[in-house]
Scaffold this motif. Sequence first.
Motif, PDB file in Angstrom:
ATOM      1  N   ALA A   1      58.394 -73.484 -18.275  1.00 58.58           N
ATOM      2  CA  ALA A   1      57.854 -72.371 -19.054  1.00 58.58           C
ATOM      3  C   ALA A   1      56.378 -72.152 -18.730  1.00 58.58           C
ATOM      4  N   VAL A   2      55.922 -70.939 -18.988  1.00 57.98           N
ATOM      5  CA  VAL A   2      54.499 -70.645 -18.893  1.00 57.98           C
ATOM      6  C   VAL A   2      54.053 -70.184 -20.289  1.00 57.98           C
ATOM      7  N   ILE A   3      52.889 -70.648 -20.723  1.00 58.35           N
ATOM      8  CA  ILE A   3      52.386 -70.255 -22.052  1.00 58.35           C
ATOM      9  C   ILE A   3      51.257 -69.243 -21.863  1.00 58.35           C
ATOM     10  N   LEU A   4      51.468 -68.041 -22.404  1.00 56.69           N
ATOM     11  CA  LEU A   4      50.441 -66.998 -22.355  1.00 56.69           C
ATOM     12  C   LEU A   4      49.891 -66.824 -23.769  1.00 56.69           C
ATOM     13  N   ALA A   5      48.576 -66.816 -23.907  1.00 62.67           N
ATOM     14  CA  ALA A   5      47.993 -66.737 -25.259  1.00 62.67           C
ATOM     15  C   ALA A   5      46.899 -65.672 -25.324  1.00 62.67           C
ATOM     16  N   HIS A   6      46.896 -64.943 -26.418  1.00 65.41           N
ATOM     17  CA  HIS A   6      45.827 -63.961 -26.620  1.00 65.41           C
ATOM     18  C   HIS A   6      44.558 -64.655 -27.117  1.00 65.41           C
ATOM     19  N   ASN A   7      43.426 -64.016 -26.845  1.00 62.44           N
ATOM     20  CA  ASN A   7      42.113 -64.544 -27.242  1.00 62.44           C
ATOM     21  C   ASN A   7      41.968 -64.792 -28.746  1.00 62.44           C
ATOM     22  N   TYR A   8      42.857 -64.226 -29.559  1.00 61.99           N
ATOM     23  CA  TYR A   8      42.755 -64.407 -31.013  1.00 61.99           C
ATOM     24  C   TYR A   8      43.563 -65.598 -31.524  1.00 61.99           C
ATOM     25  N   GLN A   9      44.226 -66.324 -30.622  1.00 60.61           N
ATOM     26  CA  GLN A   9      45.017 -67.465 -31.091  1.00 60.61           C
ATOM     27  C   GLN A   9      44.081 -68.612 -31.510  1.00 60.61           C
ATOM     28  N   ILE A  10      44.611 -69.522 -32.320  1.00 61.25           N
ATOM     29  CA  ILE A  10      43.797 -70.673 -32.730  1.00 61.25           C
ATOM     30  C   ILE A  10      43.399 -71.472 -31.480  1.00 61.25           C
ATOM     31  N   GLY A  11      42.289 -72.182 -31.569  1.00 63.22           N
ATOM     32  CA  GLY A  11      41.764 -72.921 -30.422  1.00 63.22           C
ATOM     33  C   GLY A  11      42.787 -73.876 -29.806  1.00 63.22           C
ATOM     34  N   ALA A  12      43.540 -74.597 -30.654  1.00 64.53           N
ATOM     35  CA  ALA A  12      44.492 -75.588 -30.130  1.00 64.53           C
ATOM     36  C   ALA A  12      45.547 -74.917 -29.249  1.00 64.53           C
ATOM     37  N   ILE A  13      45.959 -73.710 -29.615  1.00 59.37           N
ATOM     38  CA  ILE A  13      46.956 -72.994 -28.795  1.00 59.37           C
ATOM     39  C   ILE A  13      46.295 -72.528 -27.495  1.00 59.37           C
ATOM     40  N   GLN A  14      45.088 -71.979 -27.599  1.00 60.39           N
ATOM     41  CA  GLN A  14      44.385 -71.564 -26.374  1.00 60.39           C
ATOM     42  C   GLN A  14      44.270 -72.745 -25.402  1.00 60.39           C
ATOM     43  N   ASP A  15      44.044 -73.940 -25.961  1.00 68.06           N
ATOM     44  CA  ASP A  15      43.800 -75.108 -25.107  1.00 68.06           C
ATOM     45  C   ASP A  15      45.050 -75.605 -24.371  1.00 68.06           C
ATOM     46  N   VAL A  16      46.249 -75.257 -24.846  1.00 69.75           N
ATOM     47  CA  VAL A  16      47.454 -75.691 -24.117  1.00 69.75           C
ATOM     48  C   VAL A  16      48.045 -74.546 -23.281  1.00 69.75           C
ATOM     49  N   ALA A  17      47.414 -73.379 -23.345  1.00 66.17           N
ATOM     50  CA  ALA A  17      47.984 -72.211 -22.642  1.00 66.17           C
ATOM     51  C   ALA A  17      47.658 -72.239 -21.148  1.00 66.17           C
ATOM     52  N   ASP A  18      48.528 -71.620 -20.353  1.00 67.96           N
ATOM     53  CA  ASP A  18      48.265 -71.494 -18.911  1.00 67.96           C
ATOM     54  C   ASP A  18      47.341 -70.324 -18.649  1.00 67.96           C
ATOM     55  N   TYR A  19      47.396 -69.340 -19.539  1.00 68.72           N
ATOM     56  CA  TYR A  19      46.531 -68.167 -19.371  1.00 68.72           C
ATOM     57  C   TYR A  19      46.121 -67.691 -20.757  1.00 68.72           C
ATOM     58  N   VAL A  20      44.829 -67.408 -20.927  1.00 64.62           N
ATOM     59  CA  VAL A  20      44.316 -66.864 -22.197  1.00 64.62           C
ATOM     60  C   VAL A  20      43.566 -65.591 -21.848  1.00 64.62           C
ATOM     61  N   GLY A  21      43.844 -64.503 -22.527  1.00 63.31           N
ATOM     62  CA  GLY A  21      43.132 -63.278 -22.188  1.00 63.31           C
ATOM     63  C   GLY A  21      43.383 -62.146 -23.155  1.00 63.31           C
ATOM     64  N   ASP A  22      42.998 -60.940 -22.722  1.00 64.00           N
ATOM     65  CA  ASP A  22      43.204 -59.740 -23.545  1.00 64.00           C
ATOM     66  C   ASP A  22      44.561 -59.119 -23.199  1.00 64.00           C
ATOM     67  N   SER A  23      44.871 -57.994 -23.832  1.00 60.69           N
ATOM     68  CA  SER A  23      46.199 -57.389 -23.648  1.00 60.69           C
ATOM     69  C   SER A  23      46.440 -56.977 -22.203  1.00 60.69           C
TER      70      SER A  23
ATOM     71  N   PHE B   1      55.161 -66.514 -25.443  1.00 52.21           N
ATOM     72  CA  PHE B   1      54.045 -65.616 -25.719  1.00 52.21           C
ATOM     73  C   PHE B   1      53.413 -65.923 -27.071  1.00 52.21           C
ATOM     74  N   CYS B   2      52.185 -66.391 -27.027  1.00 59.44           N
ATOM     75  CA  CYS B   2      51.443 -66.682 -28.255  1.00 59.44           C
ATOM     76  C   CYS B   2      50.493 -65.521 -28.513  1.00 59.44           C
ATOM     77  N   GLY B   3      50.958 -64.617 -29.329  1.00 55.10           N
ATOM     78  CA  GLY B   3      50.173 -63.437 -29.668  1.00 55.10           C
ATOM     79  C   GLY B   3      50.935 -62.761 -30.781  1.00 55.10           C
ATOM     80  N   VAL B   4      51.064 -61.436 -30.721  1.00 57.22           N
ATOM     81  CA  VAL B   4      51.879 -60.745 -31.727  1.00 57.22           C
ATOM     82  C   VAL B   4      53.064 -60.065 -31.044  1.00 57.22           C
ATOM     83  N   HIS B   5      53.960 -59.511 -31.871  1.00 54.01           N
ATOM     84  CA  HIS B   5      55.256 -59.039 -31.391  1.00 54.01           C
ATOM     85  C   HIS B   5      55.168 -58.035 -30.245  1.00 54.01           C
ATOM     86  N   PHE B   6      54.252 -57.027 -30.381  1.00 56.63           N
ATOM     87  CA  PHE B   6      54.222 -56.005 -29.328  1.00 56.63           C
ATOM     88  C   PHE B   6      53.791 -56.599 -27.986  1.00 56.63           C
TER      89      PHE B   6
END
Length: 325
Positions: free
Chosen positions: A34-56, A73-78
């Motif tokens: 799996a790959v973990i993608l996280a938005h910049n608004y996620q909690i720090g711990a999630i950002q820290d395990v993500a493969d990519y953190v960024g904007d939409s 996908f660690c962000g919101v539904h859309f």
Amino acid sequence: MSATTLEPPATAPGAVIRTDLAAEILRLKRERNAVILAHNYQIGAIQDVADYVGDSLGLSYAAQKADADVIVFCGVHFMAETAKIVNPTKKVVLPDLNAGCSLSDSCPPDKLAAYLQAHADKNYYVVAYINCSAGVKALSDVICTSGNAVKIVERIPADRNILFVPDQNLGAWVTEKTGRKMDYWQGNCYLHMEFTRKSIERIKLEFPDAPVVAHPECTLAVRLLADEVCSTEKMVHWCKAQSAPDIIVVTEAGMLHRLEREVPGKRFIPGPTDHCACADCRFMKMNTMEKLRDCLRDLQPELTMPEDLRARAEVPLLRMLEWSR
Ligand code: 13P
Ligand code: SF4
């Protein structure tokens, strides 16, 4: 309360559990390919395990080129929906299926369809901010994000009437930047509406030398107080270029973790609202490390959608990705 009681020692039970959880998530990620993608608004711990953190925008490109079997996908539904639209053969899972977005909810597809029908004489070119459902994307001509909205609108022929949905604040900001008149859907982000002229003036008085960066989903009254208005990804670049040691950041509070990680040596001050020292999006913050672990373990909740809807929503999304390269 003394300073030592605020920070638990590394051996405190809480710290050990967090470390174990991160390790478990990383192990499951490898096992599931799996790959973990996280938005910049996620909690720090999630950002820290993500493969990519960024904007939409960055997340859309990252989802498109992901070659793992599973996109978490660690962000919101859309945002998870967008990942599925641009990379349909992958399994897309998200920690909490109920993590929505007030801005997306402010423009239901049936209301937009009815509006377009009632104003058929305008032959609108519909520009949809990515913070909308697949149903709204399917009714649109092109998608934009806060990172490319100016560039996208500038590409639209001058003789076309533009309807900008769903964020009236972002739409008005694009008009300020391009001079292009548009009709705006009357939607907004509940969180960015909570920053007010008063709340930002107050923090500026406290830190008079700190420049202010704000997200374009803020109201005009707030944007006027900012030295820079931009997407969350551009905030990282802009903050790196500032010589000031303190910067006021007027957007969701998760952004501070990304900034502190990538722009060391500066102090980031969260933009306050009238009733809160910093602003957390209640939808973004529905995701937790525990839910992330569970969704990697169970490969659900899974994001699915009818293929005909996905295919219609893909057209304006691919147009955006092509136009903003
Ligand atoms: P960005 O694309 O700038 O990260 O914005 C997304 C968002 O939801 C802002 O509220
Ligand atoms: Fe939606 Fe606002 Fe949350 Fe962004 S901050 S996800 S626009 S509710």
